[in-house]
Design a protein around this motif. Structure first.
Motif, mmCIF file in Angstrom:
data_model
loop_
_atom_site.group_PDB
_atom_site.id
_atom_site.type_symbol
_atom_site.label_atom_id
_atom_site.label_comp_id
_atom_site.label_asym_id
_atom_site.label_seq_id
_atom_site.Cartn_x
_atom_site.Cartn_y
_atom_site.Cartn_z
ATOM 1 N N TRP A 29 1.776 2.269 0.005
ATOM 2 C CA TRP A 29 2.502 1.779 1.171
ATOM 3 C C TRP A 29 3.913 2.344 1.261
ATOM 4 O O TRP A 29 4.520 2.353 2.336
ATOM 5 N N MET A 30 4.459 2.838 0.150
ATOM 6 C CA MET A 30 5.823 3.363 0.162
ATOM 7 C C MET A 30 5.956 4.603 1.030
ATOM 8 O O MET A 30 7.029 4.868 1.575
ATOM 9 N N PHE A 31 4.877 5.368 1.174
ATOM 10 C CA PHE A 31 4.953 6.590 1.972
ATOM 11 C C PHE A 31 5.066 6.287 3.464
ATOM 12 O O PHE A 31 5.417 7.174 4.239
ATOM 13 N N VAL A 72 12.414 7.262 4.631
ATOM 14 C CA VAL A 72 13.301 7.612 3.513
ATOM 15 C C VAL A 72 12.629 7.336 2.169
ATOM 16 O O VAL A 72 12.623 8.197 1.290
ATOM 17 N N LEU A 73 12.037 6.143 2.011
ATOM 18 C CA LEU A 73 11.365 5.830 0.751
ATOM 19 C C LEU A 73 10.186 6.772 0.519
ATOM 20 O O LEU A 73 9.925 7.191 -0.606
ATOM 21 N N GLY A 74 9.468 7.099 1.589
ATOM 22 C CA GLY A 74 8.357 8.039 1.448
ATOM 23 C C GLY A 74 8.818 9.407 0.990
ATOM 24 O O GLY A 74 8.203 10.030 0.112
ATOM 25 N N LEU A 102 -2.284 13.762 2.359
ATOM 26 C CA LEU A 102 -2.344 12.527 3.133
ATOM 27 C C LEU A 102 -1.013 11.782 3.068
ATOM 28 O O LEU A 102 -0.494 11.321 4.095
ATOM 29 N N SER A 103 -0.454 11.668 1.858
ATOM 30 C CA SER A 103 0.837 10.991 1.708
ATOM 31 C C SER A 103 1.927 11.735 2.458
ATOM 32 O O SER A 103 2.779 11.125 3.118
#
Length: 388
Positions: A330-332, A336-338, A355-356
């Motif tokens: 879910w972070m991606f 910014v976090l991704g 994918l990410s």
């Protein structure tokens, strides 16, 4: 529309190029991060690997066996005056050993012998010296315990019913990524810092110079006007990211990370990979900054708004660090976090997951487009001339 976009972009590029001080500031910031990391790593390695082993001992005559053991371990002993005030002496020494008055008597009686290790934890050198002394003391204490057990006819192994073996499966690349985690913040901020002066000048600067009216009456749609400014600002953001990554590729190999068991040698391919992973963030950074600066009535007010936005890249890094979060899918999907997670994987020399990367890129590009559309609506309103 393409002709309009090109005309606006060329005009904004010329305006931005006329401010050499802002460009020099961008270059200076891009070099600051890698230079600071190089200096920090060099100082860390120098502190951890220095051969300083001089330890001060007060009342050395109370523990001749300890003195002999420390000398065997490579320590140089400095005898202090027994009457010297220990609080004053610690200012000139990293660590001071003080055997108790009954040190020898306690050893002969088979009782724990007391010895005081005086140090100043506010000094890094004192902590390092104390750690080395404590390791040497632990070795000597283990030898004495083994001798006592053998004197009683007991095998020393009986006192160690469990033998734990430590196995570190982290690769050198994983350790390097952990050490270089602070560098991620510099790269992420570069995307915001690079476009900041262009966004301010293209929005609040236009209004303050009273050139916004002449710009809005031109036969150019508000959307083309905003997109042209947006692309130029994003280009400067990409320029900042490219400078920071290039400086990293040149300076970080100079750091003596090998002394810490860390190997990191960025290649041109790895630097280009990191640039491709971070590049979409420049679109979000410039779009968000243009939107915020459009609400400012003056250049200084816009600087205040955008200075606060500089903390946006720091929030995910601080949250992950303080909460000790592991990488999750879910972070991606978080702007910014991704990009931070993708950059972390790149530092560990892990091939990027398509994918990410697609999710992280779609999120930041989509968010940047939303900011651009909102800004375009503002430019299409008469309130833009009067100040929002």
């Amino acid at each position: 529309m393409m002709r309009q976009l090109w005309a606006v972009a060329r005009k904004e590029f010329v305006d931005a190029r006329r401010d050499p001080r802002s460009i020099m500031t961008l270059v200076g910031y891009s070099l600051m991060g890698p230079v600071m990391m190089l200096a920090a790593f060099t100082a860390l390695v120098e502190n951890e690997t220095r051969n300083e082993k001089t330890v001060a001992v007060q009342h050395l005559d109370r523990a001749p066996g300890l003195a002999a053991h420390l000398q065997e371990q490579g320590f140089e002993l400095e005898t202090l005056d027994p009457e010297l005030d220990i609080l004053q002496a610690i200012g000139d020494h990293d660590a001071i050993l003080r055997p108790a008055a009954d040190f020898q008597a306690s050893l002969r009686a088979g009782q724990p012998a007391q010895i005081e290790l005086v140090l100043d934890t506010s000094k890094t050198s004192s902590q390092s010296m104390a750690r080395r002394v404590e390791q040497a003391m632990a070795v000597w204490s283990g030898e004495l315990a083994s001798l006592r057990l053998m004197a009683l006819g007991v095998s020393p192994q009986a006192a160690q019913p469990i033998e734990m073996q430590r196995r570190d499966v982290a690769s050198r690349a994983d350790r390097a990524a952990l050490v270089l985690s602070g560098f991620q913040v510099f790269v992420l901020i570069a995307a915001f810092f690079g476009s900041m002066h262009v966004c301010i000048d293209a929005t609040a600067g236009e209004r303050e110079r009273r050139s916004l009216e002449a710009l809005l009456v031109q036969p150019v749609s508000a959307f083309s006007l905003v997109v042209g400014k947006w692309l130029v600002a994003a280009g400067y953001g990409l320029f900042g990211v490219a400078l920071t990554l290039t400086a990293m590729g040149i300076l970080l190999p100079m750091a003596p990370l090998g002394e810490l068991g860390i190997s990191y040698q960025p290649t041109p391919q790895s630097v280009l990979t990191m640039f491709a992973l971070i590049a979409p963030l420049a679109l979000l950074a410039s779009g968000l900054q243009m939107l915020a600066a459009s609400y400012a009535k003056s250049f200084k007010e816009a600087q205040t708004y955008l200075s606060l936005l500089m903390f946006v890249p720091m929030v995910p890094a601080m949250a992950v660090s303080f909460l000790q979060l592991d990488a999750e899918p879910w972070m991606f999907a978080v702007p910014v976090l991704g990009q931070q997670q993708l950059l972390s994987d790149a530092l560990r020399e892990v091939p990027p997951d398509l994918l990410s990367f697609g999710i992280a890129t779609s999120v930041v590009v989509g968010a940047g487009l939303v900011c651009v559309l909102i800004t375009a609506r503002l430019y299409g309103s008469e309130r833009m001339l009067r100040g929002l």
